[in-house]
Write an enzyme that holds these catalytic residues in place. Sequence first.
Site, mmCIF file in Angstrom:
data_model
loop_
_atom_site.group_PDB
_atom_site.id
_atom_site.type_symbol
_atom_site.label_atom_id
_atom_site.label_comp_id
_atom_site.label_asym_id
_atom_site.label_seq_id
_atom_site.Cartn_x
_atom_site.Cartn_y
_atom_site.Cartn_z
ATOM 1 N N TYR A 182 5.088 -10.586 1.983
ATOM 2 C CA TYR A 182 3.758 -10.564 2.405
ATOM 3 C C TYR A 182 3.360 -11.593 2.902
ATOM 4 O O TYR A 182 3.909 -12.661 2.697
ATOM 5 C CB TYR A 182 2.714 -9.266 1.859
ATOM 6 C CG TYR A 182 3.437 -7.861 1.650
ATOM 7 C CD1 TYR A 182 3.847 -7.175 2.886
ATOM 8 C CD2 TYR A 182 3.851 -7.460 0.285
ATOM 9 C CE1 TYR A 182 4.674 -5.989 2.438
ATOM 10 C CE2 TYR A 182 4.373 -6.165 0.024
ATOM 11 C CZ TYR A 182 4.974 -5.590 1.200
ATOM 12 O OH TYR A 182 5.321 -4.491 1.055
ATOM 13 N N ARG A 230 -0.527 -12.203 -7.970
ATOM 14 C CA ARG A 230 1.145 -11.799 -7.975
ATOM 15 C C ARG A 230 1.711 -12.987 -7.137
ATOM 16 O O ARG A 230 1.724 -13.030 -6.014
ATOM 17 C CB ARG A 230 1.171 -10.307 -7.531
ATOM 18 C CG ARG A 230 2.416 -10.039 -7.603
ATOM 19 C CD ARG A 230 2.557 -8.470 -7.287
ATOM 20 N NE ARG A 230 2.415 -7.758 -8.457
ATOM 21 C CZ ARG A 230 3.164 -6.739 -8.802
ATOM 22 N NH1 ARG A 230 4.072 -6.333 -8.608
ATOM 23 N NH2 ARG A 230 2.701 -6.168 -10.230
HETATM 24 C C1 LIG Z 1 5.742 3.330 -5.344
HETATM 25 C C2 LIG Z 1 5.812 1.882 -5.627
HETATM 26 C C3 LIG Z 1 4.841 1.230 -4.766
HETATM 27 C C4 LIG Z 1 4.737 -0.091 -5.092
HETATM 28 N N1 LIG Z 1 3.617 -0.892 -4.357
HETATM 29 C C5 LIG Z 1 3.279 -2.086 -4.714
HETATM 30 C C6 LIG Z 1 1.858 -2.673 -4.393
HETATM 31 O O1 LIG Z 1 1.164 -2.223 -3.693
HETATM 32 N N2 LIG Z 1 1.692 -4.167 -4.711
HETATM 33 C C7 LIG Z 1 2.614 -4.717 -5.569
HETATM 34 O O2 LIG Z 1 2.242 -6.034 -5.842
HETATM 35 N N3 LIG Z 1 3.622 -4.203 -5.962
HETATM 36 C C8 LIG Z 1 3.846 -2.751 -5.484
HETATM 37 N N4 LIG Z 1 5.221 -2.271 -6.212
HETATM 38 C C9 LIG Z 1 5.984 -2.903 -7.089
HETATM 39 C C10 LIG Z 1 5.487 -2.580 -8.683
HETATM 40 O O3 LIG Z 1 4.104 -3.000 -8.822
HETATM 41 C C11 LIG Z 1 6.368 -3.224 -9.568
HETATM 42 O O4 LIG Z 1 6.300 -4.806 -9.430
HETATM 43 C C12 LIG Z 1 7.956 -2.942 -9.518
HETATM 44 O O5 LIG Z 1 8.028 -1.589 -9.295
HETATM 45 C C13 LIG Z 1 8.658 -3.192 -10.723
HETATM 46 O O6 LIG Z 1 8.166 -2.612 -11.760
HETATM 47 P P1 LIG Z 1 8.774 -1.095 -12.400
HETATM 48 O O7 LIG Z 1 10.202 -1.678 -12.892
HETATM 49 O O8 LIG Z 1 7.898 -0.974 -13.745
HETATM 50 O O9 LIG Z 1 8.513 0.099 -11.481
HETATM 51 C C14 LIG Z 1 5.395 -0.889 -5.991
HETATM 52 C C15 LIG Z 1 6.431 -0.171 -6.742
HETATM 53 C C16 LIG Z 1 6.548 1.283 -6.399
HETATM 54 C C17 LIG Z 1 7.531 1.999 -7.398
#
Ligand SMILES: Cc1cc2nc3c(=O)[nH]c(=O)nc-3n(C[C@H](O)[C@H](O)[C@H](O)COP(=O)(O)O)c2cc1C
Length: 370
Positions: A182, A230
């Site tokens: 982004y 982040r």
């Molecule tokens: C449905 C979904 C939406 C996400 N939206 C964002 C977001 O708005 N901002 C962000 O920094 N990361 C976003 N992510 C990334 C997550 O915050 C996280 O970094 C990533 O899923 C890896 O973590 P996990 O393995 O625990 O899912 C999103 C992930 C998922 C699954």
Amino acid sequence: MASVLFSPIELRGLTLPNRITVSPMCQYSAADGNATDWHMAHLGQLALSGAGLLITEAAAVERRGRITHGCLGLYSDDNEEALRRVIEFCNRHGKTPFGVQLAHSGRKGSVHHPWIGSKALGPDEDPWETVSVTDEGYADWPAPKMADAAEMKRLTEAFVQATIRSDRLGVDLIEYHNAHGYLGNVFLSPLVNTRTDAYGGSFENRIRFPLEVFEAMRKVWPADKPMGVRIPGSDWVEEGGWSVEDAVKYSGALKEAGADYVVVSSGGVVPQQRIKVGPGYQVAFAAEVKAKTGITTMAVGMITDPHQAEEIIESGKADMVALARSFLYNPRWAWHAAETLGAPVPHYPDQYLRAKPESWPHVFPGRARK
Ligand SMILES: Cc1cc2nc3c(=O)[nH]c(=O)nc-3n(C[C@H](O)[C@H](O)[C@H](O)COP(=O)(O)O)c2cc1C
């Protein structure tokens, strides 16, 4: 031995009851940036989850900064009021500190929701002109316009205004989004930032705009409230991309500018990336940043198991962990992790007390109330 995952941590004037964060997750369920009943249900249940911190999905600081028409925003009075309703519910019934992630999609916007294919919005679908570090588009998404000086001033002001709105909402913490391709991230990455002015080229020039925005936000955000960022740990290309060494240097600059933590994520910048996904695949980035700069770090990415999370904190690789999909799969992850690690189980709302293991001895015989 007492669980370190369930030990408190201080970020400026805020004490988080444990080291578990619900990571930001776009829900694509807002209406012109306004949180809806979906957010009430989604964030509402997660505020009751026992996590130490709950951070909203990316909230766009201007309408153009959304990814889709369903993205959450904090760019209008209506957005502010809609989110207020959700935050009031979360604070009334939960004990989880509440953070907002402030973001701008840059060139990755004006597209459809992911579950209908993430294709560019058509001419009759209220598309918008995206803005980026250069005029180069991402894959086949709409080509952006390159931000000139006046535009960069406007963008900074949009982040400042959203920060002021967050404070008015009584939010405990802000996370400023500089990852996942982004706006902040495309300024950082040498793969996309080919500008030849003071905002492109050298490392110092590439971090200049995201850092200026951070400084402007920090100025209007109360001195006792924490602000994290982040950041990317890698662009995941063989050569020429952002590296963990860059993440270390950028974290050092952010720390000096008053950042209270960094959460080290990665990817999303260029379509030719090759991400090596696996359990805890980004933890090493957080560990490197922490070791080299001493800034408080949050690790994220495929952290799914309580023992894994405990080990990350216990070994000093990171100070906190953020989990995303694990909380969608099991919103009670923190309750169950506490049981697994023998830690005091975090807050249950009164309405759910009957489900506490010690209240239910025939299912949890070892946990009968003394
Ligand atoms: C449905 C979904 C939406 C996400 N939206 C964002 C977001 O708005 N901002 C962000 O920094 N990361 C976003 N992510 C990334 C997550 O915050 C996280 O970094 C990533 O899923 C890896 O973590 P996990 O393995 O625990 O899912 C999103 C992930 C998922 C699954």
